[in-house]
Design an enzyme around this catalytic site. Sequence first.
Site, short mmCIF file in Angstrom:
data_model
loop_
_atom_site.label_atom_id
_atom_site.label_comp_id
_atom_site.label_asym_id
_atom_site.label_seq_id
_atom_site.Cartn_x
_atom_site.Cartn_y
_atom_site.Cartn_z
N GLU A 193 23.84 32.79 44.24
CA GLU A 193 22.68 33.59 43.66
C GLU A 193 21.44 33.00 43.77
OE1 GLU A 193 25.59 34.90 40.89
OE2 GLU A 193 25.24 37.02 41.23
N GLY A 247 27.14 31.92 40.89
CA GLY A 247 25.55 31.64 40.51
C GLY A 247 24.75 30.77 41.47
N1 CO8 Z 1 32.26 26.05 35.90
C1 CO8 Z 1 32.81 25.10 34.99
N2 CO8 Z 1 33.27 24.05 35.64
C2 CO8 Z 1 33.21 23.85 37.05
C3 CO8 Z 1 32.76 24.86 37.92
C4 CO8 Z 1 32.36 25.91 37.10
N3 CO8 Z 1 31.80 27.02 37.98
N4 CO8 Z 1 32.99 24.36 39.17
C5 CO8 Z 1 33.58 23.32 39.05
N5 CO8 Z 1 33.86 23.02 37.70
C6 CO8 Z 1 34.42 21.79 37.15
C7 CO8 Z 1 35.99 21.72 37.43
O1 CO8 Z 1 36.55 22.31 36.41
C8 CO8 Z 1 36.15 20.09 37.30
O2 CO8 Z 1 36.21 19.74 35.80
P1 CO8 Z 1 37.19 18.72 35.51
O3 CO8 Z 1 37.05 17.31 36.26
O4 CO8 Z 1 37.07 18.59 34.05
O5 CO8 Z 1 38.64 19.44 35.90
C9 CO8 Z 1 34.95 19.43 38.18
O6 CO8 Z 1 33.95 20.40 38.07
C10 CO8 Z 1 35.13 19.16 39.51
O7 CO8 Z 1 35.79 20.38 40.08
P2 CO8 Z 1 37.15 20.24 40.82
O8 CO8 Z 1 37.91 18.99 40.48
O9 CO8 Z 1 37.79 21.86 41.15
O10 CO8 Z 1 36.49 19.88 42.40
P3 CO8 Z 1 37.06 20.31 43.94
O11 CO8 Z 1 36.31 19.36 44.86
O12 CO8 Z 1 38.48 20.24 43.97
O13 CO8 Z 1 36.46 21.83 44.25
C11 CO8 Z 1 35.13 23.70 43.89
C12 CO8 Z 1 35.28 22.16 44.14
C13 CO8 Z 1 35.96 24.33 44.98
C14 CO8 Z 1 33.73 23.94 43.77
C15 CO8 Z 1 35.84 24.34 42.80
O14 CO8 Z 1 35.37 23.44 41.43
C16 CO8 Z 1 35.63 25.87 42.37
O15 CO8 Z 1 36.39 26.38 42.77
N6 CO8 Z 1 34.82 25.92 41.29
C17 CO8 Z 1 34.39 26.83 40.90
C18 CO8 Z 1 33.59 27.89 41.74
C19 CO8 Z 1 33.51 29.33 41.41
O16 CO8 Z 1 34.44 30.14 41.12
N7 CO8 Z 1 32.22 29.58 40.97
C20 CO8 Z 1 31.84 30.92 40.46
C21 CO8 Z 1 31.71 31.01 39.12
S1 CO8 Z 1 31.64 32.73 38.63
C22 CO8 Z 1 29.82 32.82 38.56
O17 CO8 Z 1 28.91 31.85 39.25
C23 CO8 Z 1 29.45 34.15 38.32
C24 CO8 Z 1 27.73 34.17 38.13
C25 CO8 Z 1 27.33 35.31 37.47
C26 CO8 Z 1 27.59 35.07 35.95
C27 CO8 Z 1 27.42 36.45 35.17
C28 CO8 Z 1 27.79 36.09 33.45
C29 CO8 Z 1 28.46 37.09 33.05
#
Ligand code: CO8
Length: 259
Positions: free
Chosen positions: A113, A110
């Site tokens: 996007e 997102g």
């Molecule tokens: N949602 C919720 N929490 C998140 C997200 C997310 N998208 N991204 C990061 N966080 C949280 C992590 O869970 C973590 O929380 P905690 O400290 O409680 O464990 C905190 O943020 C820090 O993240 P990381 O420890 O993972 O940090 P890193 O530096 O190791 O990694 C990344 C950073 C690479 C960005 C990694 O966090 C990651 O891969 N995040 C998810 C990215 C992702 O997959 N995004 C796409 C999500 S799907 C989407 O956007 C679909 C859009 C359309 C939706 C349609 C609705 C039906």
Amino acid sequence: MKEYEFLKIDLAEAVCTLTISAPKSLNALNSNLLKEMDDFLTNLDPDIRVLIITGDGEKSFVAGADISEMQPLNAEEGERFGAIGAAVFRKIETLPIPVIAAVNGFALGGGCELALACDIRLAASNAKFGQPEVGLGIIPGFSGTYRLAKIAGMGVAKELIFSARAIKADEALRVGLVNAVYEPEDLMKEAVRLAHRIVKNAPIAVRYAKECINEEYDLPADEAIAFESRMFGKCFATKDQKIGMTAFLSKQDAHFINE
Ligand code: CO8
């Protein structure tokens, strides 16, 4: 200026910076945050002539939609969540002012996007773009399949979406996903500089130009050309057209009045 839980707003000299701020989740988009964005865009201050969207902190623009909120959804709820985000992003795309994304880190799912819905994308050299959805069992749901193909072409969109591969800023520049890449410390300065260049111009003309580019894209050539001709004609009904051309002919700077 209204206060929001997830948005920071700063307005100076007609340029507004909207900072998305959900630091615990790298600025992931939850439904309350999307509601706040919708409220902000719906009640946009008429003094704003350019909007810059960026993310809080140094690491992330927006790391996607909030996965913890999406995890338990059923099909109907998933569709509703997708539609909420898609409507907010469409509002950005059709806003009557230019919107610049200042992408200061992760722009995933997102987040990518959101950047695609903006008119112009500037990126920090540490930015990372990607559509990782298929790795989560879903597809882009905030219009990424539509806009990524439109902006970077079908081949690039299909490769990035099918593979879920994230790309760095230099590759994003190469495939036309971003307009320019800057060192992180220069990104906001450059975004504001570009915004001020836009603000100097006739506001109605800028608005009509955005409307033309948006509307004409999906039209057959003859209809697109006719649309532009009508909008071109409408410019001559504005005081700013006379101001701009009179200033040029008398070798002076134009001072537009937005009329
Ligand atoms: N949602 C919720 N929490 C998140 C997200 C997310 N998208 N991204 C990061 N966080 C949280 C992590 O869970 C973590 O929380 P905690 O400290 O409680 O464990 C905190 O943020 C820090 O993240 P990381 O420890 O993972 O940090 P890193 O530096 O190791 O990694 C990344 C950073 C690479 C960005 C990694 O966090 C990651 O891969 N995040 C998810 C990215 C992702 O997959 N995004 C796409 C999500 S799907 C989407 O956007 C679909 C859009 C359309 C939706 C349609 C609705 C039906």
